[in-house]
Design a protein around this motif. Structure first.
Motif, mmCIF file in Angstrom:
data_model
loop_
_atom_site.group_PDB
_atom_site.id
_atom_site.type_symbol
_atom_site.label_atom_id
_atom_site.label_comp_id
_atom_site.label_asym_id
_atom_site.label_seq_id
_atom_site.Cartn_x
_atom_site.Cartn_y
_atom_site.Cartn_z
ATOM 1 N N ARG A 56 0.832 -1.210 0.000
ATOM 2 C CA ARG A 56 0.000 0.000 0.000
ATOM 3 C C ARG A 56 0.865 1.259 0.000
ATOM 4 O O ARG A 56 0.607 2.213 -0.735
ATOM 5 N N ASN A 57 1.938 1.267 0.803
ATOM 6 C CA ASN A 57 2.828 2.428 0.858
ATOM 7 C C ASN A 57 3.547 2.642 -0.466
ATOM 8 O O ASN A 57 3.692 3.786 -0.924
ATOM 9 N N VAL A 58 3.996 1.552 -1.088
ATOM 10 C CA VAL A 58 4.663 1.676 -2.386
ATOM 11 C C VAL A 58 3.686 2.200 -3.426
ATOM 12 O O VAL A 58 4.018 3.092 -4.211
ATOM 13 N N THR A 59 2.471 1.683 -3.415
ATOM 14 C CA THR A 59 1.459 2.138 -4.371
ATOM 15 C C THR A 59 1.155 3.617 -4.181
ATOM 16 O O THR A 59 1.093 4.378 -5.157
ATOM 17 N N ASN A 60 1.004 4.038 -2.940
ATOM 18 C CA ASN A 60 0.732 5.451 -2.671
ATOM 19 C C ASN A 60 1.887 6.332 -3.118
ATOM 20 O O ASN A 60 1.675 7.408 -3.684
ATOM 21 N N SER A 61 3.117 5.901 -2.859
ATOM 22 C CA SER A 61 4.254 6.726 -3.259
ATOM 23 C C SER A 61 4.370 6.806 -4.771
ATOM 24 O O SER A 61 4.725 7.848 -5.320
ATOM 25 N N VAL A 62 4.044 5.715 -5.465
ATOM 26 C CA VAL A 62 4.073 5.744 -6.930
ATOM 27 C C VAL A 62 3.013 6.699 -7.452
ATOM 28 O O VAL A 62 3.277 7.515 -8.342
ATOM 29 N N PHE A 63 1.796 6.640 -6.897
ATOM 30 C CA PHE A 63 0.744 7.557 -7.348
ATOM 31 C C PHE A 63 1.105 9.002 -7.062
ATOM 32 O O PHE A 63 0.865 9.883 -7.878
ATOM 33 N N LYS A 64 1.720 9.273 -5.909
ATOM 34 C CA LYS A 64 2.140 10.645 -5.597
ATOM 35 C C LYS A 64 3.213 11.118 -6.570
ATOM 36 O O LYS A 64 3.197 12.256 -7.016
ATOM 37 N N SER A 65 4.141 10.221 -6.894
ATOM 38 C CA SER A 65 5.203 10.571 -7.823
ATOM 39 C C SER A 65 4.642 10.857 -9.212
ATOM 40 O O SER A 65 5.029 11.821 -9.859
ATOM 41 N N VAL A 66 3.703 10.039 -9.650
ATOM 42 C CA VAL A 66 3.101 10.233 -10.966
ATOM 43 C C VAL A 66 2.289 11.517 -10.983
ATOM 44 O O VAL A 66 2.344 12.287 -11.944
ATOM 45 N N SER A 67 1.558 11.803 -9.922
ATOM 46 C CA SER A 67 0.743 13.022 -9.910
ATOM 47 C C SER A 67 1.614 14.265 -9.843
ATOM 48 O O SER A 67 1.285 15.294 -10.418
ATOM 49 N N LYS A 68 2.763 14.202 -9.180
ATOM 50 C CA LYS A 68 3.668 15.358 -9.141
ATOM 51 C C LYS A 68 4.263 15.616 -10.515
ATOM 52 O O LYS A 68 4.387 16.762 -10.938
ATOM 53 N N SER A 69 4.634 14.566 -11.227
ATOM 54 C CA SER A 69 5.217 14.755 -12.552
ATOM 55 C C SER A 69 4.158 15.260 -13.530
ATOM 56 O O SER A 69 4.470 15.989 -14.454
ATOM 57 N N ALA A 70 2.907 14.910 -13.337
ATOM 58 C CA ALA A 70 1.841 15.365 -14.230
ATOM 59 C C ALA A 70 1.514 16.833 -13.992
ATOM 60 O O ALA A 70 1.114 17.533 -14.908
#
Length: 90
Positions: A56-70
Motif C-alpha cells: 500500500r505504501n509503495v502504491t501510494n508513493s508511486v501515485f504521488k510521484s506520478v501526480s507530481k510529474s503530471a
C-alpha cells in the motif's frame, strides 16, 4: 509375549505403565505441536499484514510521484497559493 504374560503376570503389569507414558507423551506432543502451529499462524498473519502495508505504501508513493510529474512538480498548487499570500501587499 503371550506365553511370558501367562507365566509371569508382572511383565504385563509393567508394560501397562509404559503404554500410559507413551499416551502422555503423545498428548504432550500434540499440545506442543498445537502451540507451534498457533505461533506459525500468528507469524504468517503478521507478515501478511506487514506485506499488505508495504504494498500500500509503495502504491501510494508511486501515485504521488506520478501526480507530481503530471502537475509539473507541484502538488495541487499549494505552494503557489502559499507564496501568493506571502507576496501580497497590504
Amino acid at each position: 509375549m503371550a506365553i511370558i504374560c501367562a507365566l509371569n503376570p508382572s511383565v504385563y503389569v509393567r508394560a501397562r505403565p509404559e503404554k500410559r507414558q507413551i499416551g502422555k507423551a503423545a498428548k504432550m506432543l500434540k499440545k506442543v505441536s498445537t502451540n507451534i502451529k498457533a505461533a506459525v499462524v500468528l507469524i504468517v498473519t503478521e507478515n501478511a499484514a506487514a506485506l499488505r502495508m508495504f504494498v500500500r505504501n509503495v502504491t501510494n508513493s508511486v501515485f504521488k510521484s506520478v501526480s507530481k510529474s503530471a502537475t509539473g512538480g507541484r502538488s495541487g498548487g499549494t505552494k503557489r497559493g502559499h507564496n501568493s499570500e506571502r507576496n501580497r501587499k497590504c
